[in-house]
Enzyme design. Structure first.
Site, PDB file in Angstrom:
ATOM      1  N   GLU A 280       0.826  -1.200   0.000  1.00  0.00           N
ATOM      2  CA  GLU A 280       0.000   0.000   0.000  1.00  0.00           C
ATOM      3  C   GLU A 280       0.866   1.258   0.000  1.00  0.00           C
ATOM      4  OE1 GLU A 280      -3.572  -0.741   2.124  1.00  0.00           O
ATOM      5  OE2 GLU A 280      -3.971   1.370   2.475  1.00  0.00           O
ATOM      6  N   GLU A 283       1.981   1.794  -3.454  1.00  0.00           N
ATOM      7  CA  GLU A 283       0.842   2.292  -4.214  1.00  0.00           C
ATOM      8  C   GLU A 283       0.658   3.794  -3.979  1.00  0.00           C
ATOM      9  OE1 GLU A 283      -2.727   0.330  -3.011  1.00  0.00           O
ATOM     10  OE2 GLU A 283      -3.663   0.516  -4.984  1.00  0.00           O
ATOM     11  N   CYS A 300      -8.540  -2.321   3.871  1.00  0.00           N
ATOM     12  CA  CYS A 300      -8.425  -3.478   4.779  1.00  0.00           C
ATOM     13  C   CYS A 300      -9.761  -3.869   5.360  1.00  0.00           C
ATOM     14  CB  CYS A 300      -7.513  -3.189   5.960  1.00  0.00           C
ATOM     15  SG  CYS A 300      -6.083  -2.277   5.548  1.00  0.00           S
ATOM     16  N   SER A 320      -7.526   1.419  -2.422  1.00  0.00           N
ATOM     17  CA  SER A 320      -6.270   0.704  -2.618  1.00  0.00           C
ATOM     18  C   SER A 320      -6.591  -0.655  -3.233  1.00  0.00           C
ATOM     19  CB  SER A 320      -5.584   0.517  -1.270  1.00  0.00           C
ATOM     20  OG  SER A 320      -4.626  -0.504  -1.372  1.00  0.00           O
ATOM     21  N   LYS A 359     -15.504  -9.947   8.031  1.00  0.00           N
ATOM     22  CA  LYS A 359     -14.429 -10.787   7.481  1.00  0.00           C
ATOM     23  C   LYS A 359     -14.978 -12.128   6.992  1.00  0.00           C
ATOM     24  CE  LYS A 359     -10.769  -8.251   7.818  1.00  0.00           C
ATOM     25  NZ  LYS A 359     -10.004  -7.887   6.620  1.00  0.00           N
ATOM     26  N   GLU A 362     -16.090 -11.290   3.627  1.00  0.00           N
ATOM     27  CA  GLU A 362     -14.955 -10.996   2.742  1.00  0.00           C
ATOM     28  C   GLU A 362     -14.340 -12.285   2.183  1.00  0.00           C
ATOM     29  OE1 GLU A 362     -11.168  -9.691   4.512  1.00  0.00           O
ATOM     30  OE2 GLU A 362     -11.095  -8.127   3.007  1.00  0.00           O
ATOM     31  N   GLU A 367     -13.834 -12.981  -5.648  1.00  0.00           N
ATOM     32  CA  GLU A 367     -12.480 -12.557  -6.035  1.00  0.00           C
ATOM     33  C   GLU A 367     -11.418 -13.314  -5.240  1.00  0.00           C
ATOM     34  OE1 GLU A 367     -14.826 -10.559  -4.853  1.00  0.00           O
ATOM     35  OE2 GLU A 367     -15.219  -8.951  -6.279  1.00  0.00           O
ATOM     36  N   CYS A 504     -10.720  -1.947  14.305  1.00  0.00           N
ATOM     37  CA  CYS A 504     -10.997  -3.374  14.529  1.00  0.00           C
ATOM     38  C   CYS A 504     -11.144  -3.736  16.009  1.00  0.00           C
ATOM     39  CB  CYS A 504      -9.890  -4.221  13.925  1.00  0.00           C
ATOM     40  SG  CYS A 504      -9.543  -3.781  12.225  1.00  0.00           S
TER      41      CYS A 504
END
Lengths: 674, 162
Positions: A280, A283, A300, A320, A359, A362, A367, A504
């Site tokens: 990141e 990036e 994230c 990102s 999560k 996710e 993907e 988190c």
């Protein structure tokens, strides 16, 4: 001079110092007035009436919604009030569905605690209601309407703190219920699975969806190599389930417990977080150089990503492309381990232990699977891990600590502070600042980005350029900030975004907490944890460096692998899910993808004419092979329809002329590039 | 211009007239229902997006008031009053007769041909005419099961001749 305000609570004079309501004053008098629907983070609702007190001259008043006035005389405890509280709790318990022993909230249920506290011995009322089905449509949450007591905490959390409003009250009287829109299930609406509703739900009406049985099964399967990854925020919260103070680090005990439970390897998600920092950071540096796609928005947090995909399709390029640490870990392990340990890929089971309910969603995004094998197989929340430790009969507090396995258990402090709001931004700064200046510094802390407020800004000078940062948590704050960015009122280079207040550590998979102060303690726990580590910058993690030399080394091929394993892409999401369908499809990948919105609004505003003209144009110019055309149901920009997406460019109020000229322009660019 | 398009343009007009003000959700819903005779789901989603409020909020308001219908209603809405006065004058027997005549039940209150919707209402304020039945805008007083069925037959005859 201001005269102080005095209120008499049960015969004791209490000075009022900015307390907003009588309840706060009474708590200041060290009286633990029972409440049910009151949350310091949410607006005052006054529905449950448990905080009724006697105010001299006014009779019984709800303390939560009574403003303090000078000279008030308050009685909080007499037989009338005690009886009232008992009746209220009895009435709440008369609902269908309160079966404590089998409930997901057993032990942390406010109603259960309250029943004990106000001394309920018997429920005199007949049970009402009928059995309703549990909504298990999502990977993240279970919604059991039978246990709902209509306190509205979840409704207020979702709209006031998260700015979404995926659930709300519907119907009236005895039929009143908290429901997603149109009575659909949660998976079909705009819910981002942050689970903050479950966190504030005082009963078991909304709970994280457990995966405990699946994990036990994998652990007992001799053919499988089961690998744990532990997210940073878990280590400073799990202890709460075993009576320890919030913020106490039990990292070593968790590792020991996981080994006792049968995990073959125990690794640290913080290692993958270090990897995220490098990717990141690079990036960010590239985007700064090119002046493109700024601000960089962190990716994230899966709840934020889903939120962005639903509400801000035009910001997809700002996100990102880095996968989250959880997914980076999974994809890396499943790439490296089969060869290294001579096992078949399908026999590797990656279990993440996360503070998060999103999560779970996710890991199941398409993907994040390769050849049908997901990067991460199961996700346990902190709560679920505590349950499993209990099931296994492990005396957690008495465990000897042990250390993570190498090399993916080795991390720097940068990877640890990922678990709290501000941590990702700080970790990336630690990398980017040295990379940009080319100078290594001894110091590593960027305290400007730390703090408890939901939106924080900082400007940091790095090698002559001023980096503008924003750190934001809580999706309502995110909503407000993005509005400012879009209007051009605020300008940033990087925005760290976390859906849950505090990041988190405040996730919905963490032990249930009611007071915001718990978050501050957990955050401190993580910063303390980092202080005990020798390394604080991801670029100094020797195993990360080795990874770049070995696995991602070897020139172009290695870079390609790194990109494939560590990066992803995003797609705009309809809030109410329906797939798009092909109008003009091509077998091969085409140069240009066009999607025309056929939602009600766009359809009636002439989407059909636009589509017809586009298809005619393709035909006339003989460019059918270079373009694919889809019809989608809704881009959620109904008031600016018809909306057409041409190669990522969203055109609002689109006319056939606008569409055709954009198609020609995009195709010319593509010719020029090749 | 087809009906769907015409209806929809009216919805846009309604929103415009109410200045896309979310505080005016209830009057907006009322006007939209006049247009469609009920509140279609996709229109409620459209309203929510245009007013910048969550669809769940619109759904919540639409389900709170019995005035709003979430399912299409028939061309003729038969309201049988079951207020105290009508109830003691045996409105239940009228209800049974109409249900029997139209093949309706408590859960299924609209005929498959979308001609009739049957509703049981609390009080129409026409207690002096008890038992009262209202078909669309017309109030019929001092009703009996036979008289009510006769009214339905009349409508059926009229519709058949159209």
């Amino acid at each position: 001079m201001t005269t102080s305000m005095i209120i008499n609570v049960d015969g004791k004079d209490i000075e009022v110092n900015g307390e907003k309501n009588l309840l706060e004053v009474i708590r200041k008098a060290k009286i633990d007035l029972p409440t049910f629907c009151y949350h310091s983070e949410l607006s005052v609702y006054g529905a449950c009436r448990l905080c009724m007190v006697n105010v001299d001259g006014r009779g019984l008043q709800p303390a939560c919604s009574t403003p303090p006035e000078n000279g008030m005389r308050v009685v909080t405890n007499n037989s009338e009030i005690r009886e009232l509280r008992q009746i209220i709790v009895e009435l709440l318990l008369a609902n269908e569905g309160h079966e404590c022993a089998t409930c997901g909230k057993n032990g942390s249920c406010q109603l259960q605690l309250l029943a004990k506290k106000v001394g309920i011995k018997k429920v005199r009322f007949k049970r009402t209601g009928h059995k309703q089905e549990t909504d298990d449509s999502t990977y993240s949450l279970l919604r059991n309407p039978d246990k709902c007591v209509l306190c509205g905490d979840c409704v207020r959390m979702c709209s006031e703190v998260q700015g979404i409003g995926a659930i709300d009250f519907a119907f009236r009287g005895a039929k009143a219920a908290v429901l997603p829109s149109f009575g659909k299930d949660l998976a079909s609406v705009e819910c981002v699975y942050c689970g903050q509703c479950a966190r504030v739900c005082p009963t078991g009406a909304i709970t994280p969806k457990p995966e405990i049985e699946e994990v036990w099964k994998a652990l007992e399967n001799k053919e499988k190599i089961v690998i744990a990854q532990l997210a940073p925020a878990v280590r400073v919260a799990l202890g709460e389930e075993f009576g320890l103070e919030p913020g106490t680090s039990t990292m070593g005990q968790i590792v020991s417990a996981l080994r006792l439970m049968g995990f073959d390897m125990v690794y640290d998600t913080s290692f993958a977080a270090d990897l995220t920092v490098i990717e990141e950071g690079n990036e960010l540096i590239n985007r700064l150089k090119e002046g493109k796609n700024l601000p960089l928005m962190t990716s994230c947090c899966p709840a934020w990503v889903k939120y962005a995909e639903q509400y801000h399709p035009d910001l997809m390029d700002n996100l990102s492309t880095c996968k989250s640490p959880q997914q980076m870990f999974g994809s890396l392990i499943k790439e490296i381990l089969p060869e290294k340990n001579k096992v078949e890929k399908k026999n590797i089971v990656v279990v993440s232990i996360m503070p998060c309910t999103a999560k779970k969603y996710e890991a199941r995004r398409k993907e994040f699977a390769k050849d049908g094998i997901p990067e991460v197989d199961y996700i346990l929340t902190t709560q679920e891990l505590a349950t499993m430790i209990g099931e296994a009969g492990i005396q957690f507090k008495n465990l000897e600590p042990s250390s993570f396995d190498m090399p993916f258990g080795f991390k720097t402090g940068a990877g640890v502070i990922f678990g709290n709001s501000g941590g990702v931004a700080e970790a990336v700064l630690r990398y980017a600042s040295e990379k940009l200046t080319g100078v290594r510094t001894e110091s590593y802390e960027f305290k400007q980005v730390r703090g408890e407020s939901g939106i924080r800004e900082a400007q940091i000078e790095v090698g002559g350029t001023l980096l503008k940062l924003a750190v934001v948590s809580g999706l309502k704050n995110v909503k407000n900030l993005i509005e400012k960015v879009k209007k051009g009122i605020a300008k940033y280079d990087i925005i760290e975004i976390m859906a849950c207040p505090g990041g988190c550590i405040g996730g919905a998979g963490q032990p249930v907490y009611k007071e915001g102060s718990v978050r501050a303690k957990r955050t401190k726990g993580l910063y303390d944890n980092e202080k005990m580590l020798q390394l604080h910058k991801s670029q100094e993690n020797p195993y990360i460096a080795e990874l770049y030399q070995t696995v991602f080394g070897g020139g172009e091929k290695g870079l390609h692998l790194a990109h494939e394993l560590l990066h992803t892409h995003y797609r705009s999401h309809k809030r109410i899910e329906k797939e798009s369908f092909d109008i003009h499809a091509n077998k091969k990948k085409t140069e240009l993808d066009i999607t025309v919105c056929f939602g009600t609004s766009c359809f009636l505003r002439g989407a059909q004419t636009v589509m017809k003209n586009i298809l005619e144009h393709l035909d006339k110019q003989n460019i059918q092979d270079r373009v694919s055309v889809k019809a989608s149901f809704c881009f959620e920009k109904c008031n600016r329809g018809p909306v057409v997406n041409i190669g990522g460019e969203i055109i609002e109020k689109c006319t056939p002329e606008k569409a055709i000229s954009e198609i020609d322009r995009k195709l010319q660019i593509s010719v020029a590039q090749s | 211009m087809n009906t769907a398009q015409r209806n929809f343009e009216k919805v846009c007009e309604i929103l415009e007239k109410n200045e896309n003000n979310p505080a005016r959700l209830i009057p907006i819903l009322q006007e939209v229902q006049e247009e469609y005779r009920y509140l279609p789901e996709e229109i409620m989603t459209f309203l929510a997006t245009s007013l910048d409020i969550p669809p769940a909020k619109v759904y919540g308001v639409a389900t709170f008031f019995s005035h709003f219908a979430l399912k299409p209603k028939g061309k003729y809405i038969i309201k049988i009053c079951d207020g105290t006065a009508c109830h003691v004058k045996k409105s239940t027997s009228i209800l049974d007769a109409v249900r029997h005549k139209l093949g309706l039940t408590e859960d299924k209150n609209t005929t498959p041909d979308m001609l009739f919707t049957l509703e049981l209402v609390s009080c129409l304020g026409a207690c002096g005419l008890a038992p009262a039945v209202v078909i669309n805008e017309d109030v019929h007083g001092l009703m009996t099961p036979a008289k009510t069925v006769a009214l339905i037959d009349e409508i059926l005859k009229k519709e058949a001749s159209l």
